[in-house]
Design a protein around this motif. Structure first.
Motif, mmCIF file in Angstrom:
data_model
loop_
_atom_site.group_PDB
_atom_site.id
_atom_site.type_symbol
_atom_site.label_atom_id
_atom_site.label_comp_id
_atom_site.label_asym_id
_atom_site.label_seq_id
_atom_site.Cartn_x
_atom_site.Cartn_y
_atom_site.Cartn_z
ATOM 1 N N LEU A 1 5.004 24.506 43.367
ATOM 2 C CA LEU A 1 5.127 24.165 41.950
ATOM 3 C C LEU A 1 6.029 22.955 41.818
ATOM 4 C CD1 LEU A 1 4.787 24.652 38.909
ATOM 5 C CD2 LEU A 1 6.695 26.275 39.023
ATOM 6 N N SER A 2 5.494 21.880 41.272
ATOM 7 C CA SER A 2 6.262 20.656 41.012
ATOM 8 C C SER A 2 6.442 20.519 39.509
ATOM 9 C CB SER A 2 5.537 19.428 41.564
ATOM 10 O OG SER A 2 5.333 19.544 42.956
ATOM 11 N N ILE A 3 7.687 20.505 39.056
ATOM 12 C CA ILE A 3 7.998 20.327 37.635
ATOM 13 C C ILE A 3 8.565 18.921 37.467
ATOM 14 C CG2 ILE A 3 9.350 21.138 35.679
ATOM 15 C CD1 ILE A 3 9.370 23.893 36.959
ATOM 16 N N ILE A 4 7.874 18.099 36.692
ATOM 17 C CA ILE A 4 8.272 16.708 36.517
ATOM 18 C C ILE A 4 8.787 16.529 35.100
ATOM 19 C CG2 ILE A 4 7.543 14.307 36.602
ATOM 20 C CD1 ILE A 4 5.373 16.918 38.271
ATOM 21 N N GLY B 1 -5.961 24.961 46.630
ATOM 22 C CA GLY B 1 -6.011 25.609 45.326
ATOM 23 C C GLY B 1 -4.696 26.183 44.855
ATOM 24 N N SER B 2 -3.602 25.967 45.578
ATOM 25 C CA SER B 2 -2.339 26.602 45.203
ATOM 26 C C SER B 2 -1.274 25.595 44.794
ATOM 27 C CB SER B 2 -1.808 27.448 46.365
ATOM 28 O OG SER B 2 -1.486 26.620 47.476
ATOM 29 N N SER B 3 -1.650 24.345 44.606
ATOM 30 C CA SER B 3 -0.689 23.319 44.202
ATOM 31 C C SER B 3 -0.677 23.215 42.683
ATOM 32 C CB SER B 3 -1.064 21.973 44.819
ATOM 33 O OG SER B 3 -0.251 20.958 44.292
ATOM 34 N N ARG B 4 0.536 23.281 42.102
ATOM 35 C CA ARG B 4 0.669 23.260 40.644
ATOM 36 C C ARG B 4 1.609 22.135 40.230
ATOM 37 N NH1 ARG B 4 3.138 28.942 39.883
ATOM 38 N NH2 ARG B 4 4.070 28.388 41.873
ATOM 39 N N ARG B 5 1.207 21.393 39.198
ATOM 40 C CA ARG B 5 2.020 20.295 38.687
ATOM 41 C C ARG B 5 2.196 20.456 37.175
ATOM 42 N NH1 ARG B 5 0.081 14.724 41.862
ATOM 43 N NH2 ARG B 5 0.240 15.587 43.978
ATOM 44 N N LEU B 6 3.444 20.514 36.766
ATOM 45 C CA LEU B 6 3.779 20.636 35.349
ATOM 46 C C LEU B 6 4.570 19.405 34.930
ATOM 47 C CD1 LEU B 6 4.143 22.063 32.629
ATOM 48 C CD2 LEU B 6 6.034 23.346 33.622
ATOM 49 N N THR C 1 -2.948 21.015 36.826
ATOM 50 C CA THR C 1 -2.017 20.059 36.225
ATOM 51 C C THR C 1 -1.886 20.424 34.759
ATOM 52 O OG1 THR C 1 -2.680 18.277 37.713
ATOM 53 C CG2 THR C 1 -1.564 17.643 35.677
ATOM 54 N N ARG C 2 -0.671 20.609 34.281
ATOM 55 C CA ARG C 2 -0.432 20.943 32.880
ATOM 56 C C ARG C 2 0.597 19.985 32.306
ATOM 57 N NH1 ARG C 2 -0.407 27.509 33.955
ATOM 58 N NH2 ARG C 2 -2.611 27.590 34.527
ATOM 59 N N ILE C 3 0.361 19.579 31.083
ATOM 60 C CA ILE C 3 1.192 18.562 30.450
ATOM 61 C C ILE C 3 1.795 19.130 29.173
ATOM 62 C CG2 ILE C 3 1.178 16.307 29.345
ATOM 63 C CD1 ILE C 3 -1.042 15.521 31.255
#
Length: 537
Positions: free
Chosen positions: A31-34, A139-144, A175-177
């Motif tokens: 999980l990457s939170i930017i 399929g398990s990489s998440r970017r917020l 990817t969620r914004i």
């Protein structure tokens, strides 16, 4: 976007439970939170502390999560960490100094422009390094991406993310914004902004999304617009749903027959005992209606006034909220009082002749069978005599009042959102003693006393966690956003054209006296001599 929580999406199609293959979307893994705008005031005071509290509670495992700060300011990783540290170490976290240090080590800073490729290409490389180091499965990489940015840069930043920072197909995931309010300044600007971003992430992306999920891929992008009010916690606000829909007494209270006989008004209040405090330039561009009333208080009104949904699914709840907004009648000028606290224009960032209101009382009237004739009063202001957010439901006087109770005030049901979260009923009881006299008291559920040792999360914590989990209950559809702006845009345009002037009021007061006069005309009776005192532990 404060207090509230808006999700722009296709109304009929973008439903999480209807996506083919949605059960295969991973909510674990890298999980990457930017945090975009990481060097700004909002990120330091709200976003990073919320992430830290989620980390303390175990919702951001260090073996999965990495946090990236992105802004134009040229500083090092350690410089950003030092800027944030002071907002993490407070009374709540004084015993977590070691945790603070560990949390800060999860943060990496990238400097770059908001409209140029180089910075976002570098950001993407840093995110990839994190994903590879966590050995993310397909399929398990998440970017917020969290936008602690002004709305003017949303389109350019979204274009950069869409082109350079979306998840790669070899890792998949989502990817969620998330963007902060205010989302636009009126109906047209909000619709334009929705369309600009929607071209990148909303409807075209959704069309592709169905096909991709049918292939058992999980490359997705959600676009959330958060209306987060740091002073309006959603833990107790969403308790409204439970209160409204559970229990015979509550259902009877909302029964149409009882309602028409008993209710006189509903008052939703947001008060701050401080002014703009260095945010004068930003606040002056929007004013109190755009900043608080059009989003935060209107969301609370929806929860108070909506009918029982088919189920607790987010879409069914939002269906009922939209019906409420679409039933609101046009606002009348004579049912609006604007104010501006004395000294507001002394702020060097505020124009000398500013017409921006820092206080507003607005009466909304809902044209439907249940609420016809009941005024909903929305009140918000800065530099007032107290700090609180509450919902106040006032009942009509008892016919044939043989105890002469009217002089002591009406019976009221109050939901205190902050501070000292509570729900209590003000009512008349017999004064102890031999005399047959009455006194106003309360039936009180104070959260601090009843639920000792239970942490009530801040609004930012709740909504960031919901975004990570994909829970859309506290977000709002595009049609709801449109309906909200349709209510207030005509009034806002009249204010912007200087057709309506704010009335000066003293710092530390209740606001303009004209606001209390408006409440009296609407049938509201103030209680004099009674003060609710939160119970002590």
């Amino acid at each position: 976007m404060g207090s509230g929580e808006w999700c722009l999406q296709k109304r009929d199609d973008l439903r999480t439970d209807s996506f083919p293959g949605n059960e295969n979307v991973s909510e674990t893994g890298s999980l990457s939170i930017i945090v975009l705008g990481a060097s700004g005031d909002l990120a330091k005071k709200k976003t990073f502390p919320a992430l830290f509290h989620l980390y303390l509670q175990g919702f951001l495992p260090p073996d999965e999560v990495h946090i990236f700060g992105y802004a134009r300011t040229k500083i090092s990783d350690d410089e950003l960490r030092n800027r944030i540290r002071g907002y993490l170490v407070n009374d709540k976290s004084a015993s977590h100094l070691e945790d603070v240090s560990k949390f800060l080590q999860l943060i990496k800073y990238v400097s770059g422009s908001y409209d140029a490729a180089e910075g976002f290409q570098l950001l993407d490389k840093e995110i990839e390094k994190h994903e590879i180091s966590k050995s993310s499965q397909e399929g398990s990489s998440r970017r917020l991406f969290y936008f602690a940015l002004p709305p003017s840069v949303y389109p350019s930043v979204c274009r950069m993310i869409r082109k350079y920072c979306m998840n790669k197909s070899d890792l998949g995931g989502w990817t969620r914004i998330v963007v902060e309010k205010p989302f636009g300044k009126d109906l047209d600007s909000a619709e334009q902004l929705s369309s600009q971003i929607g071209e990148l992430f909303d409807e075209p992306q959704f069309t592709e999304l169905i096909t991709i999920w049918e292939r058992n891929w999980s490359r997705t992008c959600w676009f959330f617009v958060l209306l987060i009010a740091s002073s309006c916690p959603f833990g107790i606000a969403t308790t409204l749903i439970m209160y409204r829909l559970a229990g015979w007494l509550c259902l009877s209270y909302y029964c149409l027959k009882l309602h028409r006989n008993m209710l006189i008004k509903k008052n939703i209040v947001f008060r701050e005992d401080f002014g703009t405090e260095g945010r004068g330039g930003y606040f002056d561009e929007y004013g109190i209606i755009r900043d608080i009333i059009q989003n935060h208080l209107l969301q609370v009104l929806c929860l108070v006034a909506m009918e029982k949904p088919v189920s607790l699914k987010p879409e069914h709840i939002r269906d009922e909220k939209v019906k409420v907004l679409q039933s609101v009648l046009p606002i009348k000028d004579e049912e609006v009082v604007l104010g501006q606290y004395e000294g507001y224009r002394d702020d060097p960032t505020v124009p000398y002749h500013s017409n921006t209101p820092t206080f507003a009382t607005v009466i909304l009237r809902i044209h439907n069978e249940r609420w016809e004739g009941v005024p909903f009063i929305l009140k918000a202001g800065k530099a007032l005599n107290s700090r609180k957010a509450e919902i106040r439901v006032q009942f009509k006087d008892v016919p044939g009042d043989i105890f002469k109770c009217q002089k002591q005030g009406r019976n009221e049901f109050v939901i205190r959102l902050q501070p000292s979260e509570a729900m209590y009923m003000k009512l008349m009881v017999k004064q102890p003693g031999l005399e047959m006299s009455t006194v106003q008291s309360e039936l009180d559920l104070s959260y601090r006393q009843r639920y000792q040792g239970v942490t009530i999360p801040e609004a930012y914590e709740r909504l960031i966690l919901d975004t990570i989990r994909g829970d859309q209950q506290h977000f709002v559809r595009r049609d709801e956003l449109k309906a909200a702006w349709e209510i207030f845009t005509p009034l806002l345009h009249r204010i912007d054209k200087d057709e309506m002037k704010p009335i000066p009021y003293q710092t530390g007061s209740r606001g303009p006296a004209e606001a209390d006069e408006l409440l009296a005309k609407a049938g509201y009776v103030q209680t004099h001599g009674y003060i609710w005192i939160p119970p002590t532990l």
